[in-house]
Design a protein around this motif. Structure first.
Motif: not given
Length: 233
Positions: A159-168, A216-233
């Protein structure tokens, strides 16, 4: 495809000392169609009142990842080991058979707000019992991975877990390792688009099941914190 699961659709709890939102079946909240997703067993956001605690309990063979969003927590196991983790830090516990674990909000005035994930662990893998790191202020941080790449926490699972912290207004495209992933907005609004299917908009507390997408392409509409959990198994 990208299928949204809104915060309002999740299980809810308010026990006074604990307020919680459950993505999958947990505790009193049970949905036979939502027992987890691939190796992701639990995804909770919980707020513990000042001084509140979870009493010692044992766990199945899972890696428990806690992201502290506000406050400071102390974790203790039945061997007497303790660790404290505060705002902006992540803690990974590799649970052990026969050990019990407790958690306490050690502040007498500040609530403890955190995200908690459980991931099934491969029984033949053995990692450090406790790992922790600081969450980055950079737009993208590999938070956890099977091999500890890029200084990430090391999981006992593919599993790969990504932490995202994107400005608007900022956009980020990530490649996925397999046919499944789960996207979780911690706070903020974003649009998520795959290569093959129409996208979805998520706002604070929403999640989305990702299936059969290579990127996957992610665009922050507002200041954003998110997790993307990549689950190939």
């Amino acid at each position: 495809m990208i299928t949204c699961r809104t915060a309002q659709q999740c299980g809810q709890a308010d026990f006074g000392w604990l307020q919680a939102r459950y993505t999958f079946s947990f505790g009193h909240y049970f949905d036979p169609k939502l027992m987890g997703y691939a190796s992701l067993r639990v995804l909770n956001q919980e707020v513990l009142a000042p001084g509140a605690s979870f009493q010692p309990r044992t766990y199945p063979n899972v890696d428990i990842l806690n992201l502290i969003l506000q406050g400071e927590a102390e974790y203790r196991d039945s061997d007497g080991n303790t660790v404290r983790v505060g705002t902006g830090e992540a803690l990974l516990l590799a649970t052990q058979a026969g050990l019990s674990y407790s958690e306490q909000n050690i502040s007498s005035s500040t609530p403890l707000t955190r995200m908690q994930l459980w991931l099934d662990a491969c029984p033949e893998r053995s990692n450090d019992r406790v790992q922790h790191l600081s969450l980055s202020a950079q737009p993208h941080q590999l938070l956890a991975s099977p091999d500890g790449a890029q200084g990430s926490l090391q999981l006992r699972q593919q599993v790969w877990i990504h932490h995202l912290n994107l400005p608007a207004g900022e956009q980020l495209t990530l490649a996925l390792n397999g046919p499944r992933a789960y996207l979780q907005s911690i706070h903020g609004t974003l649009s998520a688009n795959g290569e093959h299917h129409d996208g979805q908009k998520l706002t604070c507390g929403d999640g989305a099941f990702i299936r059969e997408e290579n990127r996957l392409t992610l665009r922050a509409e507002t200041p954003l914190r998110a997790l993307l959990i990549d689950l190939p198994v």
